[in-house]
Design an enzyme around this catalytic site. Structure first.
Site, PDB file in Angstrom:
ATOM      1  N   SER A 125       0.662   1.249  10.825  1.00 20.52           N
ATOM      2  CA  SER A 125       1.861   1.990  10.415  1.00 20.52           C
ATOM      3  C   SER A 125       2.661   2.398  11.644  1.00 20.52           C
ATOM      4  CB  SER A 125       1.456   3.243   9.644  1.00 20.52           C
ATOM      5  OG  SER A 125       0.898   4.176  10.545  1.00 20.52           O
ATOM      6  N   LYS A 126       3.836   2.914  11.387  1.00 19.33           N
ATOM      7  CA  LYS A 126       4.693   3.354  12.474  1.00 19.33           C
ATOM      8  C   LYS A 126       3.984   4.462  13.254  1.00 19.33           C
ATOM      9  CE  LYS A 126       8.998   5.573  13.588  1.00 19.33           C
ATOM     10  NZ  LYS A 126       8.290   6.627  14.282  1.00 19.33           N
ATOM     11  N   ARG A 127       3.285   5.301  12.510  1.00 17.08           N
ATOM     12  CA  ARG A 127       2.596   6.418  13.168  1.00 17.08           C
ATOM     13  C   ARG A 127       1.543   5.942  14.169  1.00 17.08           C
ATOM     14  NH1 ARG A 127       0.412   9.185   8.851  1.00 17.08           N
ATOM     15  NH2 ARG A 127       1.969   8.221   7.514  1.00 17.08           N
TER      16      ARG A 127
END
Ligand code: GLU
Length: 504
Positions: A262-264
């Site tokens: 994910s972006k995180r």
């Protein structure tokens, strides 16, 4: 045989995740390999999720990666338009056709009624699903009289067309990556296909109608769409159309393999997950692979091997070689771990393949930013000496600043180790030897300095490290005689003098 036609069909809802680029890449490779067409279709029928700038971002990202599409938004083509919002008028007739054929129905349930049904179910600890069981107690053309249906259709505008999923059927589908996939249709819900309120289709209808009209032969997309496959197959069947072939690509996983990337994860682990820099509507900027210094060829090579292999040990593939070797049958079913160190390794390999002149052109702006403007030929020579040690052009300055400016500081540890009461004499002698050399070539200086070390019976390591510290400011870098040849005699002597005056 039918001409192979594939499409990359992103929704412009934000920056394109790196997994999207991989999907585009696999489509591109498959199209090129089969001398087919690669199409960019923008799926923007969900206006609430449309994000300003996202479409252009997708186009720019594909271009940066070298994934040129044959038809699509901006480029045009025989199946124009390629932006679904511009195809708005096409879809209603298809939705109506399904209703007429008894494959879909009009649903008049208001948002409040749907909420009430949801709450009722929740109170019983169940989740509401608008399916074959629920449809019989909802307000739709299956439960209302034809007259009432007609009236509501004309007098209200919050109705929708829902697909009537067949019940109790074991549907068997083929996926080119997963093989046979079987689903009990009773587990599916009657998805909305078209909405009167905005006169727009939902993703499912638009996607299928367009794949049909654009004569798409293969749908290559991310695994997150696999749950939609049974519905899509049923819709194709309801229209009496032959579905395209499907290939659902496995997910890109977090570096530890636990869950979807994910972006995180990128933020947390300090690497990009977008191809290009993206600034969200909240003003938050996320760096892209481009801004992090990756070469597009390296990124493409890295992504190609995430979920596909050539069946050989070979790892470095140019785009042409990827096209030549690409085979949908070699796509790997399991998720692919996103190992950023491997991406860096690829960048390093591509760095080594670039000419010194190419690298010099990339390095020049960084030098200009520091107020330096050395000749390109000189920068190219420097690049040749340091490129083996760098993964990114942004590493160049740390590896080569001493070619462009006198070191301002000296590495603490080396100073302690090599600067002592004998240093001044040694440095003085070296300066004397160098002063007498007229042709300041690396061969001449090396020969003279080594001859002197030998005749004085000095320790080579001690002397050379001290000399290096004076020139470079640290005990690192390529051959010292190479360096001094490049910076020249005057600067070399200046640096020797400078360290002699340095107060410990
Ligand atoms: N619009 C969908 C997406 O955003 C396309 C899925 C598909 O390729 O069918 O990924």
């Amino acid at each position: 045989m039918r001409r192979i036609r594939v499409r990359f069909a992103p929704s412009p809802t934000g920056a394109l995740h790196i997994g999207g680029i991989r999907t585009a890449l696999f489509n591109y490779l498959f199209a090129r390999k089969n001398e087919g067409d690669f199409i960019l279709r923008i799926e923007d029928t969900d206006s609430s999720r449309r994000v300003e700038g996202a479409e252009q971002y997708i186009i720019d990202a594909l271009e940066w990666c070298g994934l040129r599409f044959d038809e699509g938004v901006g480029t045009g083509g025989p199946y124009s338009p390629y932006r679904q919002s511009e195809r708005k008028g096409i879809y209603r007739q298809y939705a109506e056709q399904l209703v007429a054929d008894g494959r879909a129905y009009y649903a008049f349930d208001t948002p409040e009624e749907l909420d009430a049904a949801r709450n009722e179910c929740e109170a019983e600890g169940k989740t509401f699903v608008y399916n074959h069981l629920a449809r019989v107690s909802m307000r739709n053309s299956l439960t209302l009289s034809p007259g009432e249906t007609e009236r509501l259709k004309h007098e209200t505008d919050s109705w929708a067309v829902r697909f009537k999923v067949s019940e109790n059927e074991i549907l068997s589908m083929d996926d080119m990556v997963r093989g046979k996939v079987t689903v009990d249709t009773s587990t599916l819900d009657d998805k909305v296909l078209w909405k009167k309120i905005d006169e727009l289709p939902t993703y499912h209808l638009a996607n299928i109608v367009d794949d049909k009209l654009m004569e798409i032969t293969h749908v290559i997309r991310g695994e997150e769409w696999l749950p939609s496959l049974p519905l899509h197959i049923l819709i194709y069947r309801a229209f009496g159309w032959t579905p395209p072939k499907f290939a659902h690509l496995s997910l890109l996983l977090k570096p530890d393999g636990k869950g979807k990337l994910s972006k995180r994860d990128g933020d947390r682990l300090g690497f990009p997950v977008f191809p290009l820099q993206w600034t969200s509507s909240e003003g938050e900027t996320a760096k892209g692979f481009r801004e992090a210094g990756y070469f597009p060829e390296a990124l493409v090579n890295f992504l190609a091997l995430l979920g596909w292999n050539s069946g050989t040990e070979k790892e470095l593939f140019s785009m042409d070689e990827l096209i030549q070797h690409f085979d949908l049958n070699r796509i790997i079913k399991s998720g692919a771990k996103f190992d950023i160190n491997k991406a860096k390794w690829f960048n390093q390999q591509y760095m080594r393949m670039k000419t010194n002149e190419e690298l010099a052109a990339l390095y020049l702006p960084l030098l200009n930013d520091k107020g330096l403007n050395p000749p390109l030929g000189y920068i190219a020579e420097v690049c040749g000496l340091i490129k083996e040690r760098a993964a990114f052009v942004s590493d160049f300055w740390d590896l080569s600043h001493y070619f462009f400016s006198t070191p301002e500081t000296y590495e603490e540890k080396s100073l302690k180790k090599y600067l002592n009461e004998n240093s001044a004499d040694i440095l003085q002698s070296i300066a004397g030897i160098l002063t007498d050399i007229h042709d300041f070539s690396k061969e001449n200086t090396e020969h003279a300095v080594h001859a002197w070390i030998e005749s004085e019976k000095l320790k080579t390591g001690q002397v050379m490290n001290l000399f290096r510290l004076a020139i470079v400011g640290a005990c690192m870098g390529p051959s010292l005689f190479n360096i001094i040849e490049m910076i020249g005699k005057k600067e070399t002597l200046y640096r020797i003098e400078r360290i002699m005056n340095y107060e410990l």
